[in-house]
Design a protein around this motif. Structure first.
Motif, PDB file in Angstrom:
ATOM      1  N   MET A  32      60.884  35.552  27.331  1.00 37.05           N
ATOM      2  CA  MET A  32      59.564  36.205  27.453  1.00 37.05           C
ATOM      3  C   MET A  32      58.682  34.988  27.875  1.00 37.05           C
ATOM      4  O   MET A  32      57.750  35.317  28.789  1.00 37.05           O
ATOM      5  N   VAL A  33      58.579  33.900  27.433  1.00 30.73           N
ATOM      6  CA  VAL A  33      57.671  32.721  27.636  1.00 30.73           C
ATOM      7  C   VAL A  33      57.953  32.474  29.426  1.00 30.73           C
ATOM      8  O   VAL A  33      56.944  32.262  30.080  1.00 30.73           O
ATOM      9  N   CYS A  34      58.992  32.521  29.679  1.00 34.49           N
ATOM     10  CA  CYS A  34      59.446  31.918  31.041  1.00 34.49           C
ATOM     11  C   CYS A  34      58.858  33.252  31.934  1.00 34.49           C
ATOM     12  O   CYS A  34      58.375  33.034  32.978  1.00 34.49           O
ATOM     13  N   HIS A  35      59.023  34.490  31.235  1.00 35.81           N
ATOM     14  CA  HIS A  35      58.792  35.637  32.134  1.00 35.81           C
ATOM     15  C   HIS A  35      57.447  35.576  32.484  1.00 35.81           C
ATOM     16  O   HIS A  35      56.743  35.456  33.667  1.00 35.81           O
ATOM     17  N   HIS A  36      56.379  35.246  31.303  1.00 38.97           N
ATOM     18  CA  HIS A  36      55.027  35.049  31.735  1.00 38.97           C
ATOM     19  C   HIS A  36      54.605  33.782  32.501  1.00 38.97           C
ATOM     20  O   HIS A  36      53.678  34.344  33.445  1.00 38.97           O
ATOM     21  N   TYR A  84      45.956  38.934  31.663  1.00 41.14           N
ATOM     22  CA  TYR A  84      46.558  39.601  30.773  1.00 41.14           C
ATOM     23  C   TYR A  84      47.643  38.754  30.110  1.00 41.14           C
ATOM     24  O   TYR A  84      48.095  38.054  29.062  1.00 41.14           O
ATOM     25  N   LEU A  85      48.740  38.406  31.050  1.00 40.23           N
ATOM     26  CA  LEU A  85      49.901  37.401  30.907  1.00 40.23           C
ATOM     27  C   LEU A  85      49.593  36.074  30.168  1.00 40.23           C
ATOM     28  O   LEU A  85      50.174  35.746  29.178  1.00 40.23           O
ATOM     29  N   LEU A  90      48.636  32.541  25.218  1.00 45.12           N
ATOM     30  CA  LEU A  90      47.795  31.673  24.447  1.00 45.12           C
ATOM     31  C   LEU A  90      47.908  32.377  22.942  1.00 45.12           C
ATOM     32  O   LEU A  90      47.902  31.682  22.118  1.00 45.12           O
ATOM     33  N   ALA A  91      47.815  33.878  22.804  1.00 42.86           N
ATOM     34  CA  ALA A  91      47.762  34.395  21.735  1.00 42.86           C
ATOM     35  C   ALA A  91      48.892  34.517  20.962  1.00 42.86           C
ATOM     36  O   ALA A  91      48.956  34.171  19.569  1.00 42.86           O
ATOM     37  N   VAL A  92      50.080  34.778  21.491  1.00 46.44           N
ATOM     38  CA  VAL A  92      51.532  34.933  20.611  1.00 46.44           C
ATOM     39  C   VAL A  92      52.518  34.141  21.242  1.00 46.44           C
ATOM     40  O   VAL A  92      53.741  34.241  20.916  1.00 46.44           O
ATOM     41  N   GLY A  93      52.326  33.232  22.185  1.00 45.09           N
ATOM     42  CA  GLY A  93      53.236  32.558  22.860  1.00 45.09           C
ATOM     43  C   GLY A  93      54.281  31.910  21.833  1.00 45.09           C
ATOM     44  O   GLY A  93      55.504  31.905  22.207  1.00 45.09           O
ATOM     45  N   LYS A  94      53.879  31.198  20.891  1.00 45.94           N
ATOM     46  CA  LYS A  94      54.670  30.270  20.029  1.00 45.94           C
ATOM     47  C   LYS A  94      55.587  31.311  19.174  1.00 45.94           C
ATOM     48  O   LYS A  94      56.444  30.670  18.490  1.00 45.94           O
TER      49      LYS A  94
END
Length: 283
Positions: free
Chosen positions: A141-145, A125-126, A131-135
């Motif tokens: 939040m990106v670091c968390h994932h 999921y992460l 890939l879907a909304v990372g940008k």
């Protein structure tokens, strides 16, 4: 699928448990299906977003709303699936580092499917969300994932730390209220001061504190005084790497809760000041 892999003596990538790999695939597929349903039924599910706008923030909301829908579905599934190993299993609690059940089917829990599979779903999921909304997400939040995907896979590869994985997955309970609140305000256009939105604000605030913040002192005590020594004595997960990630997790959760507390204080004081980011997401 797992029986077929074992009968054919097929290699699983990097020696990971087959149930974990199957969970990753299920997480990727599940995210894709939920995301497609959300986009296909966007006009029905989120009537407030049908309005034409050139506002950059509104355009971003139209993209992120699908991420919130998938996070809502995922949070419900993870809470139901992880509650037993996280809160009820004596085997997991009394041996938080070394007890690891990699079976796909088990005779405990609400789903009858083992925690290794659900950890794989969490990673899938992460990764799909990145890939879907990372940008469109913020750096935290990106670091968390990225860190969560890495550490879950690393710990699973060494067959250790399953209780910690299950407990943190059970933390997704607060995400149910957070995502619902976002869908109500952004997707359905509910007023932020309406009773239903205030109810979900309150539920999110209480649940976030109870499941993510208040247990931290106790968990930190057990980790640094007991589990850290177990990690040092056993080959496998690097205790210093886990320690750094645990500190990052604590700081991140406390920062997000600080934003929530600040919002509550502002509301109670009647300042009307809005905090725009809670749990790393726009609100």
């Amino acid at each position: 699928i797992i029986s077929f892999i074992r009968k054919m003596d097929m290699d699983v990538p990097f020696g990971l448990p087959p149930s974990f790999v199957l969970g990753i695939l299920a997480g990727l597929i599940g995210y894709s299906v939920a995301y497609l349903i959300s986009t296909a039924m966007s006009d029905v599910l989120y009537p407030n977003l049908k309005k034409e706008t050139n506002n950059e923030k509104d355009e971003k909301s139209k993209i992120l709303i699908h991420s919130y829908f998938t996070s809502l579905v995922h949070a419900i599934v993870q809470t139901v699936a992880s509650i037993y190993p996280a809160l009820q299993s004596n085997d997991h609690w009394h041996n938080r580092v070394l007890h690891f059940d990699e079976k796909l089917y088990v005779d405990y829990g609400l789903t009858g499917i083992g925690p290794s599979f659900w950890s794989g779903v969490f990673v899938g999921y992460l990764f799909a969300d990145l890939l879907a909304v990372g940008k469109h997400e913020n750096v935290l939040m990106v670091c968390h994932h990225v860190f969560a995907c890495s550490m879950w896979t690393y710990c699973t590869l060494n067959r250790q730390m399953q209780w910690y994985q299950s407990f943190l997955q059970c933390n997704e309970l607060s995400t149910i209220f957070l995502s619902t609140r976002y869908i109500l305000t952004v997707g359905l256009g509910c007023n932020k001061s309406s009773s239903i939105v205030l109810l979900f604000n309150l539920l999110c605030f209480i649940c976030f504190g109870c499941i993510r913040i208040f247990p931290l002192p106790s968990i930190a005590y057990h980790f640094w005084n007991n589990d850290m020594n177990t990690l040092k004595e056993k080959n496998g997960v690097n205790p210093h790497a886990i320690g750094c990630m645990f500190l990052f997790h604590m700081c991140m959760q406390c920062f997000w809760y600080f934003l929530m507390v600040k919002l509550v204080v502002n509301v109670l004081c009647g300042r009307g000041k809005k905090i725009e980011k809670v749990d790393g997401k726009d609100h």
